[in-house]
Motif scaffolding. Structure first.
Motif, PDB file in Angstrom:
ATOM      1  N   THR A 224      -3.489  -6.386   6.471  1.00 15.31           N
ATOM      2  CA  THR A 224      -3.985  -5.744   5.501  1.00 15.31           C
ATOM      3  C   THR A 224      -4.828  -6.547   4.723  1.00 15.31           C
ATOM      4  O   THR A 224      -5.132  -6.199   3.648  1.00 15.31           O
ATOM      5  CB  THR A 224      -3.044  -4.949   4.317  1.00 15.31           C
ATOM      6  N   ALA A 297       0.786   7.057  -0.923  1.00 22.29           N
ATOM      7  CA  ALA A 297       0.750   7.456   0.562  1.00 22.29           C
ATOM      8  C   ALA A 297      -0.725   8.064   0.545  1.00 22.29           C
ATOM      9  O   ALA A 297      -0.848   9.419   0.740  1.00 22.29           O
ATOM     10  CB  ALA A 297       1.684   8.484   1.150  1.00 22.29           C
ATOM     11  N   SER A 299      -4.339   8.872   1.832  1.00 17.07           N
ATOM     12  CA  SER A 299      -5.786   9.089   2.796  1.00 17.07           C
ATOM     13  C   SER A 299      -7.084   8.728   1.961  1.00 17.07           C
ATOM     14  O   SER A 299      -6.740   8.644   0.797  1.00 17.07           O
ATOM     15  CB  SER A 299      -5.817  10.375   3.271  1.00 17.07           C
ATOM     16  N   TYR A 316      -3.583   8.738   6.204  1.00 12.12           N
ATOM     17  CA  TYR A 316      -2.315   8.117   5.782  1.00 12.12           C
ATOM     18  C   TYR A 316      -1.649   7.641   7.134  1.00 12.12           C
ATOM     19  O   TYR A 316      -1.116   6.778   7.294  1.00 12.12           O
ATOM     20  CB  TYR A 316      -1.604   8.597   4.484  1.00 12.12           C
ATOM     21  N   ALA A 317      -1.366   8.988   7.798  1.00 12.69           N
ATOM     22  CA  ALA A 317      -0.524   8.905   8.936  1.00 12.69           C
ATOM     23  C   ALA A 317      -0.985   7.815   9.941  1.00 12.69           C
ATOM     24  O   ALA A 317      -0.352   7.734  10.828  1.00 12.69           O
ATOM     25  CB  ALA A 317      -0.321  10.257   9.196  1.00 12.69           C
ATOM     26  N   LYS A 319      -2.709   5.048   9.736  1.00 11.14           N
ATOM     27  CA  LYS A 319      -2.866   3.922   9.155  1.00 11.14           C
ATOM     28  C   LYS A 319      -1.834   2.940   9.898  1.00 11.14           C
ATOM     29  O   LYS A 319      -0.703   3.462  10.300  1.00 11.14           O
ATOM     30  CB  LYS A 319      -2.637   3.646   7.688  1.00 11.14           C
ATOM     31  N   ARG A 324       1.034   0.993   5.672  1.00 12.02           N
ATOM     32  CA  ARG A 324       1.878   1.926   5.235  1.00 12.02           C
ATOM     33  C   ARG A 324       3.095   1.341   4.682  1.00 12.02           C
ATOM     34  O   ARG A 324       3.353   1.700   3.656  1.00 12.02           O
ATOM     35  CB  ARG A 324       2.588   2.825   6.302  1.00 12.02           C
ATOM     36  N   SER A 327       1.870   0.124   1.108  1.00  6.85           N
ATOM     37  CA  SER A 327       2.055   1.244   0.158  1.00  6.85           C
ATOM     38  C   SER A 327       2.944   1.432  -0.452  1.00  6.85           C
ATOM     39  O   SER A 327       3.245   2.323  -1.356  1.00  6.85           O
ATOM     40  CB  SER A 327       0.997   2.294   0.717  1.00  6.85           C
TER      41      SER A 327
END
Length: 801
Positions: A224, A297, A299, A316-317, A319, A324, A327
């Motif tokens: 990231t 979480a 998006s 988000y799912a 990423k 994740r 976060s």
């Protein structure tokens, strides 16, 4: 090594730990920040639900610009929860870091009251994150504190690491009936175990946010890490008139972008809109689904505000795992990741930080007070100084094996000094007959060792006194003799001392006062005698004399194990007793006083040799079960049969300098029998750790088949070269070699050779038979005079009972 970590833990605890108390207290305040603000501000962040549509972001932006025409709208936060107010963020004024947040009615866009208490929480947050310092310096300071907390957590775990690793009671429970220092330590250590994982989250997340290089490294691992921003190209300076005449960009209309968002984000719970500064720039929307695992979480969408075209949508799912995980850091730090239960846990853990600071300081100050008290008690007396001209000081001399006589002597001296009498306190270890002859009045507090012998520290004085030619007609004296009536020569050394002084012409002020195991009545008679001897001064009688240790000196341990070492033996059962408890430090040869049964028992404590070292993580004793007409022995019966595993055991460490370890480079001969293997085993374990290999063990028991106690450990030492000389003697076996003293006589030449090479002799075991026989054998091998010289030089050390 354990002592080093212990000192480091205390040092960091009383320095950085004091500031960490502030961090913990502010963290606890912030744990329920949102709930507290809602309670203080009803009708601000949530209004009464109406049967009306919620307004759009464009309407909220227009209403905000009407209220604050000079400010730019930088964010709009909306929730799908009925009655949730719209939150509009404004750009900060010049020179400030944070702009104002205004709350608008979701149905009318009417302004709502300012949030009361928010400024207080902002101040608390600055204190928590930066200690009210400038941001960069404060961030680094709190990062260092996070490292300190990590160190305290890990060293605390190491210091209380139990031998029985999987016994959850050892980790998570302590006896609340404990008192004083034991209670504080139990609370401190067990509470630390409960919150350890939360503290690790606190520290790791704190370090992550505090140090940019660490954060960049972690972000790189998580994938990231953002590339550094390129410097913006310099713009040519335009004439002021041109800049003044340039028309301002109109704010973007958010309607189309909002419609696109709603079509592509079904089931959204929170939407964070960032209106672009210019109408042609895309609008960014971060949003959280109603079924999201936590509030971070998020998006994200990027939308053209003019056409409503969806330029980018990252769920988000979808990423990467690293993003994740990143976060999750903030919700874990706050506890919100686990909902209200997580917040409660974080609140308790944060409050525990000041709790640890308080209990840590209390333990530290108690320890300091005890050390200061002991130093002051000794420093108020001049040891060994001859009386000044014209003065009449009293000599208070003591002969102590384990500290009991010294304690009574110091208490007696303090009483006399309080009454205005000059007192010189001195151990018989350093006293000589010529020095004694300089005093007109002398008081002796004399313990007896074994069957009426002088303590090892007083052997030299006793020998010198027996051969001295001084006359003491000018000397008045009194003797307080400490002993145990279970021995045939009760208070033997005290009576020997009394007879020798009288023979040399000294005049007894009164008959010898005998004290059986710290008998309070006998000590009271000694106090009355002091008052009478010193002119009936009332102040002396006001000071209580007590040979017993204070309750605060005892710590609470738990019975963790009990192992029979001699099954089938014709002798009484011999058990290895294992205790777990608070972190403690002791030297090889140390003793422990143990209360039989519950710690408030009226019995006298019983004393045992320690068979383990602090590095073992446990206390181990080797206890012979005693049986008498009334049944099992009080302490041995309780430890070996009656107490249940997990029961509390009240323990006091007792230093035993007369049986302490000698130089590591000197050879060592260890002699003992039966339960005497306890003290010898502690010494041998220490020698193994030091790598010292010039060791000789001579140990006796009844039968090899049933009484080969600690056999595996002894064989291992021998096999690895740590016991080049090993004599195991079994008196009941036909080929067992007789008794220990018999084997010593057989090997007299070797013993003389080891003594000539500087060996130190250690004897541990029963007084009846073994210790006396060993002493006679050594006298026969070396000569009584040389044996006495060895004792005076600290090369003949005994722990016999």
């Amino acid at each position: 090594m354990k002592k080093l970590w212990f000192q480091l833990h205390w040092f960091v605890g009383i320095t950085a730990g004091t500031v960490l108390m502030v961090i913990g207290l502010t963290g606890a305040i912030l744990a329920f920040r949102e709930q507290i603000l809602d309670a203080l501000n009803p009708g601000v962040r949530n209004v009464a639900v109406q049967d009306a549509p919620v307004l759009s972001p464009q309407q909220f932006a227009v209403a905000a610009r009407a209220l604050k025409p000079e400010a730019r709208v930088t964010s709009i936060i909306l929730y799908d929860t009925p009655g949730a107010s719209a939150r509009v963020g404004l750009a900060p004024p010049p020179g400030q870091r944070k702009g104002e947040t205004i709350y608008l009615d979701p149905y009318t866009a009417a302004p709502l009251p300012a949030l009361r208490g928010d400024e207080f929480f902002e101040w608390v947050e600055q204190l928590h994150r930066f200690l009210l310092m400038p941001r960069d310096q404060g961030k680094m300071f709190t990062g260092v504190l996070a490292f300190c907390l990590l160190g305290l957590t890990l060293t605390g775990l190491y210091l209380r690491w139990p031998r029985r690793l999987w016994d959850w009671r050892t980790w998570l429970t302590f006896d609340p009936r404990m008192k004083g220092r034991s209670f504080l330590w139990g609370l401190h250590s067990v509470a630390g175990t409960w919150v350890m994982l939360v503290f690790l989250v606190f520290t790791l997340s704190g370090v992550y946010w505090a140090f940019d290089p660490i954060r960049d490294m972690a972000d790189g691992w998580m994938g990231t890490l953002r590339p550094p921003r390129a410097a913006a190209p310099a713009k040519p300076n335009a004439p002021k008139a041109a800049r003044a005449d340039r028309p301002k960009d109109e704010p973007a209309d958010l309607t189309a972008a909002w419609d696109t968002f709603r079509k592509n984000a079904p089931g959204w719970h929170m939407a964070f809109l960032r209106p672009p500064e210019k109408a042609r720039q895309p609008m960014q929307i971060l949003w959280v689904a109603s079924d999201a695992p936590h509030l971070r979480a998020r998006s994200s969408m990027s939308i053209d505000p003019q056409s409503g075209e969806l330029l980018k949508h990252e769920l988000y799912a979808d990423k990467p795992l690293g993003a994740r995980f990143q976060s999750v850091i903030y919700p874990l730090h706050l506890g919100t990741y686990y909902g209200i239960a997580g917040q409660i846990i974080v609140f308790i853990a944060a409050l525990a930080l000041p709790g640890f600071g308080i209990t840590g300081w209390m333990l530290y100050l108690k320890r300091r007070r005890q050390k200061r008290s002991a130093r002051a008690e000794r420093a108020q007396f001049t040891a060994g100084a001859p009386p000044a001209a014209g003065a009449e000081p009293v000599l208070m001399a003591y002969a102590s094996q384990t500290g009991q006589a010294e304690r009574v002597a110091l208490q007696s001296a303090a009483a006399l000094q309080k009454a205005g009498v000059a007192v010189h306190v001195q151990s018989l270890e350093e006293l000589t007959p010529p020095l004694l002859g300089q005093y007109r009045r002398a008081l002796f507090v004399a313990s007896s060792f074994g069957e009426g012998e002088p303590p090892d520290s007083a052997r030299r004085f006793s020998r010198l006194l027996q051969s001295a030619r001084e006359e003491f007609q000018h000397l008045q004296y009194a003797v307080l003799a400490l002993g145990d009536r279970n021995y045939s020569q009760f208070c033997g050394f005290g009576h020997t001392l009394d007879r020798r002084l009288a023979y040399m012409g000294a005049r007894p002020l009164q008959p010898v006062i005998e004290v059986d195991n710290g008998d309070a009545g006998a000590l009271a008679r000694w106090g009355n005698a002091l008052r009478g001897l010193m002119g009936g001064m009332a102040d002396v009688a006001d000071v209580a004399l007590n040979a017993a240790a204070a309750d605060s000196e005892y710590a609470s341990w738990q019975l963790a194990g009990r192992k029979l070492l001699n099954p089938g033996s014709v002798g009484l059962p011999l058990y290895e007793i294992t205790l777990t408890g608070v972190s403690a430090d002791w030297r090889p040869g140390a003793l422990v006083d143990i209360w039989p049964g519950h710690y408030d028992s009226d019995a006298a404590p019983r004393r045992y040799s320690l068979a383990s070292l602090p590095q073992d993580g446990v206390m181990q004793l080797i206890v012979r079960q005693v049986r008498c007409e009334r049944g099992l022995g009080l302490a041995s019966g309780w430890l070996t049969a009656r107490a249940a595993i997990g029961d509390e055991v009240r323990v006091r460490l007792v230093a035993n300098p007369a049986f302490d370890a000698g130089p590591a480079d000197a050879p060592a001969i260890y002699i003992g029998n039966g339960s005497g293997i306890a003290g010898l085993r502690a010494h041998l374990r220490a020698r193994m750790q030091q790598g010292a290999q010039r060791n000789w063990l001579i140990f006796g028991e009844r039968q090899r088949e049933h009484d080969a106690v600690c056999a595996d450990e002894i064989r291992a030492w021998h096999a690895h070269g740590y016991l080049p000389e090993l004599d195991l003697v079994y008196s009941r076996d036909a080929d067992g070699g007789g008794y220990v003293q018999d084997r010593m006589r057989d090997r007299s030449d070797a013993i003389r050779g080891w003594i000539a090479g500087g060996a130190v002799i250690y004897v541990c075991g029963s007084l009846q038979g073994m210790a006396g026989g060993v002493d006679d054998a050594l006298a026969a091998i070396l000569g009584r005079e040389q044996l006495a010289q060895l004792a005076e030089a600290g090369r003949y050390r005994r722990d016999v009972y």
